[in-house]
Design a protein around this motif. Structure first.
Motif: not given
Lengths: 227, 322
Positions: B61-79
């Motif tokens: 859960i820790g690995v998946w949660l961190y991955l999901a959190y990073a994708i949602v919160v820290w991913s590059a925003k358009r522009g």
């Protein structure tokens, strides 16, 4: 050579390599004489007993491994001896089996297989005389067994005297010294059931269980039991 | 939002999800995890699997949660600017120490847990070789008596029952030394009884795997591989060879059953009587036998070893007494 040409060459070589591997594996896994399925479901009226006759020979005498020991089955339609060890049988039916044993015998590696098990009445008949246990350390010993482990069937096939003029190559004729072993068993529910000889009779192979013991159509096969 | 808030949020979500997942697993899935509870070894192994699952789920859960959190919160925003790993990601000593400490502790705990379970459960159903280090009470005495031909077993006396498993291409057979040494293709066991399986082979290497009993022991020629289990439920179980042993390896299986002690006694006595005509032709009971490598013309013979679990077993071909 262009990149496309190189790619095509590599692809062709890859396919050739895969083909060679598959061919080698198939040749290794199916080294026996190609055999079919001997059908015993149409030889009698539904519900009536099936008569199945086989012979065991010390050397098959033909094919890829003429010196290997083997079972032969009598084709119920042509009455010819055939090297097929997959037999199609009707389910829940009595099989009257006759084994013409032309091979010599000796002590069993495991005397447990000297006990008749799983036949109707728990007995078999040796040249007309009933037996349920055979001491393989005496007499001519046991040449082979016919066993279907999944249904608990085992019948020791008593050997002929090594001093007799033993049949040299199959199919053997009843004029050669032989023992006639008969027994009956009931086929189980539909399915595929392996049968085998429990005498390690693959002479020249480690513990006697290679060669004809490890190749289909010699000392083992399947009962394909159908409705 | 600063880094502390991210960590706090991640940790909170992780704890809640992990506790929920562990509780759900332990109470809903755990009781159904293989190999069941047919023997004490099976129960113990099921417990071990469940403990490992409970440890592994938070990691997963820790690995998946961190991955999901990073994708949602820290991913590059358009522009927006490209995200770049900062200096803190490579030199954060707290994170490094925490990572090394936590993983080290988990691995050491798992090693200790596995070792304790192996010792406490007398080998945990695995073959211990001819000299088992962790024998249950009464096992050595029962095996010694069995080999000497004066072993006994009767219901309600809490005795260890030695059973010999003989593998051969391609079937298992079983000898019961406390009942005259008869050999049979059936494996029947009494309930609430400690069983000492003595596993050997007459030819190549096989492996005796009684799945629901949680017993698995290699069957080597001229080696007595001993494994223990205590039955605690009646019912059928499956025996398979788990070592590729030749053309009919796939057919090398049978079904056994655990029955009440009274039923077992009836079965053993009736089978001993029914097989008596053949038992007298069997070689004397021994822990291992010497197969004749010459193929068809050879029986198997006791190796003459008199002491169970002896380290001084000498294997040599013995000729039949007759």
């Amino acid at each position: 050579m262009s990149i496309r040409g190189r790619f095509a060459t590599v692809a062709v070589l890859f396919l050739v390599a895969v083909g060679l591997i598959v061919w080698s594996l198939m040749a290794f896994l199916t080294p026996g004489t190609p055999g079919g399925v001997m059908d015993f479901t149409t030889t009698q009226a539904p519900g009536q007993p099936v008569n199945l006759t086989v012979q065991t020979v010390g050397a098959i005498g033909f094919g890829k491994h003429p010196t290997w020991v083997s079972y032969l089955v009598k084709d119920p339609h042509t009455q010819q001896w055939v090297q097929d060890t997959t037999w199609k049988l009707p389910a829940n039916t009595v099989v009257n089996m006759t084994v013409l044993q032309y091979d010599t015998g000796g002590p069993l590696r495991n005397q447990e297989w000297g006990q008749v098990q799983g036949t109707i009445n728990g007995t078999a008949s040796l040249n007309g005389k009933s037996y349920s246990v055979y001491d393989s350390n005496t007499g001519n010993g046991v040449g082979h067994t016919f066993a279907v482990p999944a249904i608990g069937l085992n019948v020791p096939l008593i050997g002929v005297s090594a001093n007799a003029q033993v049949c040299g190559a199959g199919p053997c004729h009843t004029s050669s010294p032989h023992n006639t072993i008969t027994f009956s068993f009931k086929t189980p529910t539909p399915g595929s059931y392996s049968w085998q000889c429990f005498v390690p009779c693959g002479l020249g192979y480690l513990f006697g269980n290679g060669g004809p013991m490890a190749t289909q159509n010699y000392m083992g096969g399947f009962l394909e039991v159908v409705r | 939002m600063n880094e502390t808030h991210h960590l706090r949020r991640l940790t909170t979500i992780w704890v809640v999800l992990s506790v929920a997942a562990d509780l759900l697993f332990w109470f809903l899935v755990g009781p159904h995890v293989p190999p069941g509870r047919m023997t004490d070894m099976a129960t113990s192994n099921q417990f071990d699997f469940n403990v490992l699952f409970v440890i592994a789920l938070p990691v997963l859960i820790g690995v998946w949660l961190y991955l999901a959190y990073a994708i949602v919160v820290w991913s590059a925003k358009r522009g927006g600017p490209e995200p770049v790993g900062g200096e803190a990601a490579r030199t954060n000593r707290t994170a490094q120490v925490a990572w090394i400490t936590i993983t080290s502790v988990v691995v050491i705990l798992l090693a200790a847990f596995g070792t304790i379970e192996l010792i406490v459960n007398h080998g945990s159903g695995g073959g211990e070789g001819p000299n088992p280090v962790w024998s249950p009470a009464g096992a050595t005495q029962a095996e010694t008596a069995a080999l000497a031909g004066n072993g006994t077993w009767s219901p309600n006396r809490n005795q260890v029952l030695p059973v010999q498993v003989i593998a051969q291409q391609w079937k298992f057979t079983y000898r019961y030394p406390t009942f005259g040494g008869f050999e049979t293709s059936q494996l029947v066991l009494p309930n609430n009884t400690t069983i000492a399986f003595n596993v050997t082979s007459l030819d190549v290497i096989h492996s005796f795997w009684a799945y629901q009993l949680s017993v698995k022991a290699d069957a080597n020629p001229q080696i007595n591989d001993v494994a223990f289990t205590k039955t605690q439920q009646t019912g059928p179980f499956t025996v398979r060879c788990s070592e590729l042993c030749g053309i009919w390896h796939g057919s090398m299986y049978n079904y056994g059953s655990v029955v009440s002690q009274q039923k077992f006694m009836q079965w053993a006595q009736s089978t001993e009587a029914a097989n008596a005509a053949n038992t007298k032709y069997l070689p004397p009971f021994a822990w291992t036998y010497v197969p004749d490598a010459n193929g068809a013309s050879g029986g198997y013979y006791p190796d003459g070893t008199a002491t169970p679990y002896s380290t001084a077993e000498i294997y040599g071909a013995k000729q039949p007494a007759s």
